[in-house]
Scaffold this motif. Structure first.
Motif, short mmCIF file in Angstrom:
data_model
loop_
_atom_site.label_atom_id
_atom_site.label_comp_id
_atom_site.label_asym_id
_atom_site.label_seq_id
_atom_site.Cartn_x
_atom_site.Cartn_y
_atom_site.Cartn_z
N VAL A 13 0.85 -1.19 0.00
CA VAL A 13 0.00 0.00 0.00
C VAL A 13 0.88 1.24 0.00
N ALA A 14 0.73 2.07 -1.03
CA ALA A 14 1.42 3.36 -1.10
C ALA A 14 0.49 4.42 -0.53
N GLY A 15 0.99 5.22 0.39
CA GLY A 15 0.13 6.14 1.12
C GLY A 15 -0.52 5.45 2.30
N ASP A 61 -2.35 2.21 -4.68
CA ASP A 61 -1.87 3.58 -4.50
C ASP A 61 -3.02 4.53 -4.15
N PHE A 62 -2.97 5.06 -2.94
CA PHE A 62 -3.83 6.16 -2.53
C PHE A 62 -2.91 7.24 -1.97
N THR A 63 -2.29 7.99 -2.88
CA THR A 63 -1.34 9.01 -2.45
C THR A 63 -1.83 10.40 -2.86
N ARG A 64 -1.11 11.02 -3.78
CA ARG A 64 -1.46 12.36 -4.26
C ARG A 64 -1.33 12.38 -5.78
N THR A 115 -5.89 7.08 -6.62
CA THR A 115 -5.64 8.52 -6.68
C THR A 115 -6.08 9.04 -8.04
N SER A 116 -6.78 10.17 -8.06
CA SER A 116 -7.17 10.77 -9.34
C SER A 116 -6.35 12.01 -9.62
N GLY A 117 -6.42 12.51 -10.85
CA GLY A 117 -5.71 13.73 -11.22
C GLY A 117 -4.33 13.51 -11.80
N PHE A 118 -3.93 12.26 -12.08
CA PHE A 118 -2.62 11.99 -12.67
C PHE A 118 -2.74 11.87 -14.19
N ASP A 119 -1.60 11.71 -14.86
CA ASP A 119 -1.57 11.61 -16.32
C ASP A 119 -1.85 10.15 -16.72
N LYS A 132 -33.22 15.40 -21.79
CA LYS A 132 -32.72 16.48 -22.65
C LYS A 132 -31.37 17.03 -22.20
N LYS A 133 -31.23 17.31 -20.89
CA LYS A 133 -30.00 17.92 -20.38
C LYS A 133 -29.69 17.34 -19.01
N ALA A 134 -28.45 17.54 -18.57
CA ALA A 134 -28.04 17.04 -17.26
C ALA A 134 -26.92 17.89 -16.70
N GLU A 135 -26.82 17.94 -15.38
CA GLU A 135 -25.70 18.57 -14.70
C GLU A 135 -25.31 17.69 -13.51
N ILE A 136 -24.05 17.82 -13.09
CA ILE A 136 -23.53 17.02 -11.98
C ILE A 136 -23.09 17.94 -10.85
N ILE A 137 -23.48 17.59 -9.64
CA ILE A 137 -22.98 18.26 -8.44
C ILE A 137 -22.21 17.23 -7.64
N GLU A 138 -20.92 17.47 -7.43
CA GLU A 138 -20.13 16.54 -6.62
C GLU A 138 -19.64 17.26 -5.37
N LEU A 139 -19.73 16.57 -4.24
CA LEU A 139 -19.41 17.16 -2.94
C LEU A 139 -18.42 16.26 -2.22
N HIS A 140 -17.32 16.86 -1.75
CA HIS A 140 -16.28 16.09 -1.05
C HIS A 140 -15.75 16.88 0.13
N HIS A 141 -15.00 16.18 0.98
CA HIS A 141 -14.33 16.81 2.13
C HIS A 141 -13.35 17.87 1.65
N ASP A 142 -13.04 18.79 2.53
CA ASP A 142 -12.25 19.96 2.13
C ASP A 142 -10.75 19.66 1.98
N GLN A 143 -10.33 18.41 2.20
CA GLN A 143 -8.93 18.05 1.99
C GLN A 143 -8.69 17.44 0.60
N LYS A 144 -9.75 17.25 -0.17
CA LYS A 144 -9.59 16.68 -1.50
C LYS A 144 -8.94 17.71 -2.41
N LEU A 145 -7.87 17.29 -3.10
CA LEU A 145 -7.06 18.24 -3.85
C LEU A 145 -7.58 18.54 -5.24
N ASP A 146 -8.22 17.57 -5.90
CA ASP A 146 -8.62 17.80 -7.29
C ASP A 146 -10.10 18.17 -7.38
N ALA A 147 -10.41 19.00 -8.33
CA ALA A 147 -11.79 19.40 -8.62
C ALA A 147 -11.87 19.72 -10.12
#
Length: 227
Positions: free
Chosen positions: A11-13, A58-61, A83-87, A129-144
């Motif tokens: 486990v990384a992280g 891997d659950f790091t950054r 982890t999300s937000g990587f290449d 016809k149309k859609a929108e997404i609202i996502e809510l997370h803790h304030d330590q989450k780095l990516d948005a």
């Protein structure tokens, strides 16, 4: 995989909130052994545990997940990335180039209910016809936006705006709101604790070595092999 059929997991992280939950889940799962924990807080690097494990979770950054995945693949070790937000393109290329056939798996969300939400939203978007997404997370989450929201939008028909909320007290929540003539449809998923992600993580650890492609994105490919 160890000769006795046991999967040795690193486990990384490991000292983070998600990492601690993963360690506990691995220790509780039949056929899995927690063979390595990497984290600066533990004084252990990923390189120090790679020789002892079959799969790394891997659950790091976002700024370290790509390098971690590439190091695992170069060492012939499978990697399950939470982890999300990587290449993703870089990791896909590293997986394709792995001489030992190491595989990489990434899920924007490991909660079974979240995967079902994404699947239902994709289907509903074909008829509304149309859609929108609202996502809510803790304030330590780095990516948005979150990886889950981005993945959901990519699976849906049309242009789907995403709205991100970061507040203390939240864990991981998402609403997909679809509108049609005189009606709306809301599909919502709530993770109330980090335990909600663990069955999906364990399932991915068990399946990563057998996936047909070097790099796979999305737990739906594990739950619904024809996805």
């Amino acid at each position: 995989m160890a000769g006795d059929g046991v999967i040795r997991v690193g486990v990384a992280g490991a000292a983070g909130r998600m990492g601690l939950s993963v360690c506990a889940a691995v220790e509780a799962a039949d056929g899995l052994v927690l063979a390595g924990q990497a984290d600066p807080a533990l004084g252990a690097t990923l390189e120090q545990i790679l020789g002892d494990v079959d799969v790394v979770v891997d659950f790091t950054r976002p700024d370290t997940a790509q390098a971690n995945a590439e190091a695992c693949l170069a060492a012939g070790v499978h990697v399950v990335i939470g982890t999300s937000g990587f290449d993703q393109d870089a990791v896909a290329a590293a997986a394709a180039a792995s001489k030992d056939g190491a595989r990489a798996f990434f899920a924007p969300n490991f909660a079974i209910g979240a995967v079902l939400m994404m699947r239902f939203a994709a289907e509903a978007s074909q008829h509304m016809k149309k859609a929108e997404i609202i996502e809510l997370h803790h304030d330590q989450k780095l990516d948005a936006p979150s990886g889950t929201a981005a993945r959901t939008a990519s699976m849906m028909a049309g242009d789907v705006p995403i709205h991100s909320v970061r507040l203390p007290g939240l864990v991981a929540h998402q609403e997909v709101i679809l509108g049609g003539l005189g009606e709306t449809l809301t599909i919502r998923h709530d993770s109330l604790s980090r335990e909600s992600f663990m069955p999906g993580v364990v399932l991915a650890v068990r399946r990563v070595a057998d996936q047909s492609e070097p790099f796979v994105v999305g737990l739906e490919h594990v739950l619904f092999p024809s996805a």
